[in-house]
Design a protein around this motif. Structure first.
Motif, PDB file in Angstrom:
ATOM      1  N   UNK A  35      31.659  44.752  37.908  1.00 58.26           N
ATOM      2  CA  UNK A  35      32.336  43.747  38.688  1.00 58.26           C
ATOM      3  C   UNK A  35      33.611  44.302  39.316  1.00 58.26           C
ATOM      4  N   UNK A  36      34.185  43.500  40.161  1.00 55.25           N
ATOM      5  CA  UNK A  36      35.421  43.853  40.854  1.00 55.25           C
ATOM      6  C   UNK A  36      36.558  42.956  40.364  1.00 55.25           C
ATOM      7  N   UNK A  37      37.762  43.517  40.190  1.00 56.69           N
ATOM      8  CA  UNK A  37      38.893  42.691  39.750  1.00 56.69           C
ATOM      9  C   UNK A  37      39.341  41.748  40.864  1.00 56.69           C
ATOM     10  N   UNK A  38      39.571  40.482  40.489  1.00 56.49           N
ATOM     11  CA  UNK A  38      39.971  39.464  41.464  1.00 56.49           C
ATOM     12  C   UNK A  38      41.380  38.954  41.253  1.00 56.49           C
ATOM     13  N   UNK A  39      41.797  38.840  39.997  1.00 54.12           N
ATOM     14  CA  UNK A  39      43.111  38.268  39.693  1.00 54.12           C
ATOM     15  C   UNK A  39      43.596  38.828  38.365  1.00 54.12           C
ATOM     16  N   UNK A  40      44.927  38.869  38.219  1.00 52.75           N
ATOM     17  CA  UNK A  40      45.524  39.370  36.980  1.00 52.75           C
ATOM     18  C   UNK A  40      46.659  38.469  36.542  1.00 52.75           C
ATOM     19  N   UNK A  41      46.881  38.462  35.239  1.00 50.15           N
ATOM     20  CA  UNK A  41      48.037  37.788  34.639  1.00 50.15           C
ATOM     21  C   UNK A  41      48.400  38.586  33.404  1.00 50.15           C
ATOM     22  N   UNK A  42      49.679  38.559  33.031  1.00 48.09           N
ATOM     23  CA  UNK A  42      50.091  39.268  31.816  1.00 48.09           C
ATOM     24  C   UNK A  42      51.142  38.448  31.088  1.00 48.09           C
ATOM     25  N   UNK A  43      51.275  38.743  29.795  1.00 46.01           N
ATOM     26  CA  UNK A  43      52.291  38.073  28.999  1.00 46.01           C
ATOM     27  C   UNK A  43      53.664  38.551  29.455  1.00 46.01           C
ATOM     28  N   UNK A  44      54.703  37.789  29.120  1.00 49.66           N
ATOM     29  CA  UNK A  44      56.064  38.150  29.555  1.00 49.66           C
ATOM     30  C   UNK A  44      56.477  39.530  29.071  1.00 49.66           C
ATOM     31  N   UNK A  45      56.030  39.888  27.877  1.00 49.98           N
ATOM     32  CA  UNK A  45      56.384  41.213  27.345  1.00 49.98           C
ATOM     33  C   UNK A  45      55.415  42.309  27.806  1.00 49.98           C
ATOM     34  N   UNK A  46      54.435  41.938  28.614  1.00 50.32           N
ATOM     35  CA  UNK A  46      53.432  42.842  29.180  1.00 50.32           C
ATOM     36  C   UNK A  46      52.530  43.475  28.131  1.00 50.32           C
ATOM     37  N   UNK A  47      52.511  42.905  26.940  1.00 50.61           N
ATOM     38  CA  UNK A  47      51.616  43.457  25.922  1.00 50.61           C
ATOM     39  C   UNK A  47      50.161  43.177  26.278  1.00 50.61           C
TER      40      UNK A  47
END
Length: 91
Positions: free
Chosen positions: A1-13
């Protein structure tokens, strides 16, 4: 598949990436410190959806999948146990 969207925690863990283009969309959850990863399957009915408009939003212990930023939630994922709490089957 292809990446469409990203999100991360505030600490980027934790980094969450929504993928589409295979049999059905899924979210890849990556622990950037430990290198562990989990794939969270979304409904197979979503394979017919215009996935280009899907977005992720992280809110404390929930990851919300929406169609466009202001759209209604299509899925809510508990990021503590990587389970889909609710999902529209055929959006």
């Amino acid at each position: 598949g292809a990446p469409l969207a990203r999100a991360s925690t505030k600490d980027h863990r934790w980094a969450y990436t929504l993928y589409a283009g295979g049999p059905h969309p899924f979210v890849h959850a990556l622990d950037t410190q430990e290198g562990d990863a989990v794939c969270i399957d979304l409904p197979h009915g979503w394979s017919q959806l215009d996935t280009a408009g899907l977005r992720l939003r992280l809110s404390s212990d929930r990851l919300v999948v929406r169609h466009h930023s202001g759209g209604r939630p299509l899925a809510v994922i508990d990021v503590g146990n990587f389970r889909v709490l609710t999902a529209v089957r055929n959006p």
